[in-house]
Write an enzyme that holds these catalytic residues in place. Structure first.
Site, mmCIF file in Angstrom:
data_model
loop_
_atom_site.group_PDB
_atom_site.id
_atom_site.type_symbol
_atom_site.label_atom_id
_atom_site.label_comp_id
_atom_site.label_asym_id
_atom_site.label_seq_id
_atom_site.Cartn_x
_atom_site.Cartn_y
_atom_site.Cartn_z
ATOM 1 C CD GLU A 114 -3.000 -0.663 -0.159
ATOM 2 O OE1 GLU A 114 -3.061 0.513 -0.569
ATOM 3 O OE2 GLU A 114 -3.629 -1.594 -0.676
ATOM 4 C CE1 TYR A 139 -6.987 3.238 -0.492
ATOM 5 C CE2 TYR A 139 -4.595 3.505 -0.357
ATOM 6 C CZ TYR A 139 -5.710 2.801 -0.794
ATOM 7 O OH TYR A 139 -5.537 1.650 -1.501
ATOM 8 C CG ASP A 143 -8.102 3.338 -4.685
ATOM 9 O OD1 ASP A 143 -9.318 3.307 -4.983
ATOM 10 O OD2 ASP A 143 -7.276 2.523 -5.154
#
Length: 363
Positions: free
Chosen positions: A40, A123, A141
């Site tokens: 990520e 996020y 996202d």
């Protein structure tokens, strides 16, 4: 409509999911949090194809968060070179140290706990909590924003629409399999509900999609017009020893490209450098600097950089007195912008091979 979305999306994901090295197959136990976190961070503003070889190399070199935490930060920065957005690499190392030293190598399993770690924003915290720990966190996202904006025909432009899109993400996120749902929405945006020419006929959400019914899907999400990107200018000093090695320096640890190796250059100005002023910023005195033909361009998030170069030579003995380090151009591990500077070396200058000029966000 909200309750019907998750089952349809998950059924589609079970059939059509992308096979990615940081994922577990649909319905299987969640992947290791370290792998989810590493992927990520790498995927922030970077595409899946660009990330995959970096992810494999990092995992092979540092297979656990303890290994990454123990690595010298310079080695981590060099391994990151070419992936861009280098503050991510510095925060990656800081986060690994925090998890290793303060938390015994165990990542927090809640959004709030993850938000306390370096480099993890809203996020990323939601993505890790959902994917690694199956928490029903709303993951938002760019891909998910696009799917939701079209599904619910949100015509407010981004970024003003983000609060509404977050509310919608919270509405549709299920209590069961939230990690798979988050990844399904990402895949749907990346492969079907694409920015241009969405393939609505293949979309599992074509029936409830309001934007499709209104014929406006391709125009959503709307975006506020961006201001023109400022232009800056720099002249690179390509100084070579008799063996062809070039002089490099390490940038300060904070700021743009912090901690990375660089080609010495003038400051990055708003206007082109007058020829008479360039030598004032040279890394070595009494060098006959020759202007080189051509120029390179590099685009950062907030500005574009136009690069010219001058070339100089220095004897081996004098080279040992300069601050910095010497590396062969083809062997130097550098950010993309610095590789472009080295790409201006003349063909007559000794170098083992021509440097590729590599370009660089997540599909």
């Amino acid at each position: 409509m909200d309750a019907a979305i998750a089952p349809v999306v998950l059924a589609w994901y079970d059939r059509q999911h992308r096979r990615l090295p940081w994922r577990s197959p649909p319905g299987q136990p969640a992947p290791e949090p370290y792998r989810v976190w590493l992927s990520e961070i790498m995927l922030q503003q970077t595409t899946v194809p660009a990330v995959m070889p970096y992810f494999a190399r990092f995992l092979a070199r540092w297979p656990s968060v303890h290994d990454l935490a123990a690595a010298p930060v310079d080695e981590v920065m060099e391994a990151w070179a070419g992936l861009g957005y280098y503050a991510r690499a510095r925060n990656l190392h800081k986060c690994a140290q925090a998890v290793s030293e303060r938390l015994g190598g165990i990542f927090p399993d809640t959004v709030d706990g993850l938000l306390e770690l370096p480099g993890i924003g809203a996020y990323t915290a939601a993505a890790i909590a959902a994917i690694a720990f199956d928490r029903p966190a709303a993951v938002l996202d760019g891909n998910v924003e696009r799917v939701l904006a079209r599904l619910f025909a949100v015509e407010t432009p981004l970024p003003q629409a983000k609060p509404e899109l977050r509310r919608l993400a919270e509405q549709v996120t299920p209590q069961q399999r939230p990690g798979d749902f988050a990844q399904a929405m990402m895949d749907l945006g990346a492969t079907v509900c694409t920015p241009r020419s969405p393939d609505c006929l293949l979309c599992p959400l074509q029936a409830p999609c309001i934007a499709r019914a209104r014929g406006i899907a391709a125009g959503l999400p709307r975006k506020t017009a961006k201001a023109a990107r400022p232009q800056r200018h720099a002249t690179a000093f390509l100084l070579q020893r008799p063996d062809g090695a070039v002089l490099l320096r390490r940038r300060p640890p904070s700021g743009l490209l912090g901690g990375m190796l660089e080609v010495p250059s003038t400051p990055w100005h708003d206007t082109p450098w007058p020829a008479d002023d360039i030598a004032d910023h040279a890394p070595a005195a009494r060098i006959a600097w020759a202007p080189l033909p051509g120029r390179a361009e590099h685009v950062f998030t907030h500005f574009a950089l136009a690069i010219t170069a001058v070339h100089g030579r220095i004897g081996a003995a004098a080279a040992t007195k300069l601050d910095g380090l010497w590396q062969q151009p083809a062997e130097a591990v550098l950010p993309t912008v610095m590789k472009k500077m080295l790409g201006l070396l003349p063909d007559s200058a000794p170098k083992s091979k021509r440097n590729p000029r590599r370009g660089q966000g997540r599909p």
